[in-house]
Design a protein around this motif. Structure first.
Motif, PDB file in Angstrom:
ATOM      1  N   LEU A  82     -25.054   3.839  -6.472  1.00 18.31           N
ATOM      2  CA  LEU A  82     -26.456   3.553  -6.743  1.00 18.31           C
ATOM      3  C   LEU A  82     -26.933   4.551  -7.783  1.00 18.31           C
ATOM      4  O   LEU A  82     -26.731   5.759  -7.640  1.00 18.31           O
ATOM      5  CB  LEU A  82     -27.274   3.703  -5.453  1.00 18.31           C
ATOM      6  N   GLN A  83     -27.564   4.040  -8.844  1.00 22.51           N
ATOM      7  CA  GLN A  83     -28.107   4.890  -9.901  1.00 22.51           C
ATOM      8  C   GLN A  83     -29.599   4.615  -9.986  1.00 22.51           C
ATOM      9  O   GLN A  83     -30.028   3.468 -10.079  1.00 22.51           O
ATOM     10  CB  GLN A  83     -27.413   4.577 -11.232  1.00 22.51           C
ATOM     11  N   ILE A  84     -30.390   5.682  -9.890  1.00 24.29           N
ATOM     12  CA  ILE A  84     -31.841   5.590  -9.886  1.00 24.29           C
ATOM     13  C   ILE A  84     -32.363   6.535 -10.963  1.00 24.29           C
ATOM     14  O   ILE A  84     -31.862   7.651 -11.107  1.00 24.29           O
ATOM     15  CB  ILE A  84     -32.424   6.015  -8.518  1.00 24.29           C
ATOM     16  N   GLY A  85     -33.402   6.117 -11.696  1.00 20.81           N
ATOM     17  CA  GLY A  85     -33.910   6.982 -12.755  1.00 20.81           C
ATOM     18  C   GLY A  85     -35.383   6.808 -13.038  1.00 20.81           C
ATOM     19  O   GLY A  85     -35.733   6.349 -14.113  1.00 20.81           O
ATOM     20  N   LYS A 141     -22.524   6.233 -22.124  1.00 22.74           N
ATOM     21  CA  LYS A 141     -21.307   7.033 -22.266  1.00 22.74           C
ATOM     22  C   LYS A 141     -20.738   7.554 -20.950  1.00 22.74           C
ATOM     23  O   LYS A 141     -19.532   7.764 -20.837  1.00 22.74           O
ATOM     24  CB  LYS A 141     -21.562   8.209 -23.216  1.00 22.74           C
ATOM     25  N   GLU A 142     -21.597   7.811 -19.980  1.00 23.23           N
ATOM     26  CA  GLU A 142     -21.141   8.420 -18.736  1.00 23.23           C
ATOM     27  C   GLU A 142     -21.124   7.448 -17.558  1.00 23.23           C
ATOM     28  O   GLU A 142     -20.198   7.430 -16.772  1.00 23.23           O
ATOM     29  CB  GLU A 142     -22.039   9.613 -18.382  1.00 23.23           C
ATOM     30  N   TYR A 143     -22.191   6.683 -17.433  1.00 23.01           N
ATOM     31  CA  TYR A 143     -22.385   5.851 -16.251  1.00 23.01           C
ATOM     32  C   TYR A 143     -21.628   4.517 -16.335  1.00 23.01           C
ATOM     33  O   TYR A 143     -20.708   4.255 -15.555  1.00 23.01           O
ATOM     34  CB  TYR A 143     -23.889   5.629 -16.045  1.00 23.01           C
ATOM     35  N   LEU A 144     -22.004   3.665 -17.254  1.00 28.71           N
ATOM     36  CA  LEU A 144     -21.441   2.308 -17.314  1.00 28.71           C
ATOM     37  C   LEU A 144     -19.922   2.253 -17.482  1.00 28.71           C
ATOM     38  O   LEU A 144     -19.268   1.441 -16.828  1.00 28.71           O
ATOM     39  CB  LEU A 144     -22.129   1.503 -18.417  1.00 28.71           C
TER      40      LEU A 144
END
Length: 192
Positions: free
Chosen positions: A124-127, A9-12
């Motif tokens: 960059l998204q890291i989790g 919902k937020e990132y993609l």
């Protein structure tokens, strides 16, 4: 906010351009959520994964083996270092129980690889599933490598991972010192 809810919902939905999603979320087709699904690529070590992979371009192999010349507008490394194991190839098959300094080095090498493959202005998204990585996120912001777009700690608002999403500001070198993020000082161990 649950991780998958954030991702869908937020990132993609905010991503446009060439996207590399490292590590497939099985049973979740993510490419329809981005603005340019035909530019959405996935990579995973498991050659048997059939759900969640990009129908446009899926790679089987180790992300760390990608050439730095491959450039992306967005790279996601969500959940790579969880469930006790990380990258599996001829170089590494490490359990978190087998040495936090090696896992730290793998995390540093992975972020460095993504940084080198990411276009300036890209994200960059890291989790990972540990808040210990916050010191690396702080380094990325304090060294003006990234501007934070979103950040949440593990267990905050039911979040299962410690998420960082940042915009790359420049091509300055990612040069995080080799400290064990679990609190021990280490020397360079040169896995890669």
């Amino acid at each position: 906010m649950q991780d998958k809810e954030f991702i869908k919902k937020e990132y993609l939905p905010k991503l446009e351009g060439k996207v590399l999603y490292v590590g497939v979320l099985q049973n979740y087709d993510l490419h329809p959520f981005v603005k340019t699904p035909e530019l959405f690529e996935t990579i995973d070590l498991d050659p048997n994964i059939s759900k969640g992979i990009s129908p446009y371009n899926h790679h089987v192999g180790d992300f760390l083996d990608f050439k730095n010349e491959y450039k992306y507008d967005h790279i996601s490394m969500h959940g790579l270092w969880g469930n006790g194991f990380v990258f599996k190839n001829t170089k590494v098959w490490e359990s978190r129980k087998e040495g936090s300094h090696k896992l730290t080095q793998i995390i540093i090498n992975s972020i460095n690889k993504a940084h080198n493959m990411l276009n300036v202005g890209g994200t960059l998204q890291i989790g990972p599933n540990t808040n210990n990585v916050n010191q690396i996120y702080d380094y990325m912001i304090n060294k003006n490598l990234y501007k934070s777009l979103f950040r949440i700690n593990r267990d905050e608002n039911s979040c299962a991972n410690c998420i960082f999403w940042g915009e790359k500001l420049n091509n300055n070198e990612f040069n995080y010192t080799n400290k064990d993020i679990w609190g021990k000082t280490i020397e360079t161990i040169g896995l890669f």
